[in-house]
Write an enzyme that holds these catalytic residues in place. Structure first.
Site: not given
Length: 468
Positions: A168, A389
């Site tokens: 992070h 995608d």
């Protein structure tokens, strides 16, 4: 309006861990993290997981090979992610050594079909511990380790699961989606990928010396009696994903004060509503101060002295904080909680606020982040997670693999296919049962009898398989 996590389990066969480096040579340099990146609270690996159905047009392609090759290409552009964090002493300041060593990649196969998992998924997803390389934890040692872990798991039906974990300190939610978008563009062979070029420029959110703190930062101040909490690591936890469709949101909005009824966002309404209900379910003493923390994106205009450039993938956020006595929060109408939330976001949206946060962190040498009696929420409904995608189409699910400290508001659908907001919650078991009852009570009190039947149906049959 609620769903319990699926209890399905299945075997997963993992291959050996491999290091995937950039496809071509990249600069060997040291890059300093910003004073927003360099917070102790961000020293962990944030997970994400995406489920994809089979695609007949891709039957000849192996998603493992496609993604592995795309990963090497994407790392040419995001080459700091292929390096290692070093800690400068005595300040413990983090810097990236851009070594090009690469990220961890694991190939796996699971003895399960996508249809076996059901149509609606929510964190914690089934067998997440077998679909991610590393154990999930809100804290981790991040120095001298790979910064990304990826596992691609083939399914018996031809579909696959893409799981990843990223340090992070290197990126926030928007930055992670930017990297994943670049990765999918490489996988699909998009000309000129990545379309949005990565920008480092961490000096933008690095404090000058001496640090210039221009705002009050109560979000880092511990609440009184921090040991007096109703959630401890030793608790037995339950998970539930609460669904808020148009009927539920309209019911909550009807209780907002006229000044906020038309301007409050869905996130604001659901966040304030859940803060009250969660507080009541945990059973705090009336005088106990409870807090709400909200992630505020600094990429939005006027939240930063200097505009955060397009392509910046580092951490660019601040925490907005609201607090109230538990008894008053639960006793007063929803408008009280909503007003506190809106005011907190307004304070954290002031010009230069995020630079002040950076200065505060630098001046106090990364102060600890208070967690006791705190509800931390973030809106990822607009992050673009369902647009990740690789060429097989949109994911059936895309988002966090588990529920931990923060609660993410995600895009979701109920069993009827109605679109709305999914709010996964993790609480001690008894508190979770009280929370379900509290939500039912609150929502049914907000609607007319003709609407109550629909809301009650949503409460009982939620988006993720199980009933209350």
């Amino acid at each position: 309006m609620a769903g319990a996590p699926s209890l399905i389990t299945f075997p997963v066969r993992r291959g050996e861990r491999q290091l995937v480096g950039p496809a071509r040579p990249t600069p060997y340099v040291f890059k300093m993290l910003s004073d927003i990146d360099d917070q102790d609270v961000l020293r962990f690996y944030r997970s994400g997981i995406f489920f994809y159905r089979s695609n007949a047009s891709k039957a000849a392609l192996d998603p493992v090979k496609v993604i592995k090759s795309a990963l090497a290409e994407a790392l040419v552009h995001f080459y700091p992610l292929a390096g290692r964090l070093r800690e400068l002493q005595p300040t413990r300041k983090l810097v990236v050594e851009c070594t090009g060593e690469g990220v961890v990649f694991v190939e796996a196969d699971a003895d399960v079909r996508m249809d076996d998992l059901g149509d609606s998924l929510a964190p914690p997803v089934p067998c997440y511990d077998k679909l991610l390389c590393e154990p999930e934890s809100p804290t981790a040692f991040v120095v001298d380790r790979p910064l990304i872990y990826v596992q691609v798991t083939r399914l018996r039906c031809g579909g696959f699961i893409f799981g990843f974990q990223i340090c992070h300190c290197m990126a926030d939610g928007m930055g992670i989606v930017q990297f994943l978008t670049a990765l999918t563009e490489c996988a699909r062979g998009v000309p000129g990928a990545p379309i949005v070029r990565p920008v480092w420029e961490r000096e933008l959110l690095t404090a000058s010396w001496p640090p210039e703190i221009t705002h009050d930062h109560q979000e880092y101040a511990p609440l009184p009696n921090p040991g007096k909490d109703m959630v401890t690591p030793s608790d037995v936890f339950a998970h539930h994903a609460f669904f808020f469709g148009p009927s539920e949101i309209d019911a909550i909005r009807s209780q907002a004060p006229p000044t906020l009824r038309s301007t409050a966002s869905r996130f604001d309404l659901v966040g304030a509503f859940m803060w009250r209900c969660r507080t009541a379910a945990l059973g705090f003493d009336p005088d106990d101060a409870v807090r709400l923390h909200i992630f505020v994106n600094a990429r939005v205009r006027n939240r930063s002295r200097r505009t955060v450039p397009t392509g910046y993938y580092g951490n660019a956020f601040a925490f907005a904080a609201a607090s109230a006595p538990a008894g008053e929060l639960c006793r007063r109408p929803l408008g009280y909680a909503l007003q506190l939330l809106v005011e907190a976001k307004a304070r954290a949206s002031q010009e230069g606020y995020v630079q002040s946060v950076a200065s505060f962190n630098a001046a106090h040498r990364r102060p600890p982040f208070p967690k006791a009696r705190t509800y931390l929420i973030s809106d990822v409904t607009q992050a673009g997670l369902l647009a990740v995608d690789f060429g097989w189409g949109r994911p059936l699910y895309g988002g966090p693999a588990t529920t931990m400290l923060a609660t993410f508001h995600q895009e979701g659908r109920n069993e009827a296919g109605e679109a709305g907001i999914l709010v996964p919650i993790r609480l001690p078991t008894l508190a979770m049962e009280r929370l379900k009852q509290q939500l039912r009570k609150e929502l049914l009190a907000y609607v007319a009898i003709k609407t109550a039947d629909k809301i009650d149906s949503n409460l009982v049959t939620g988006p993720n398989l199980a009933k209350l």
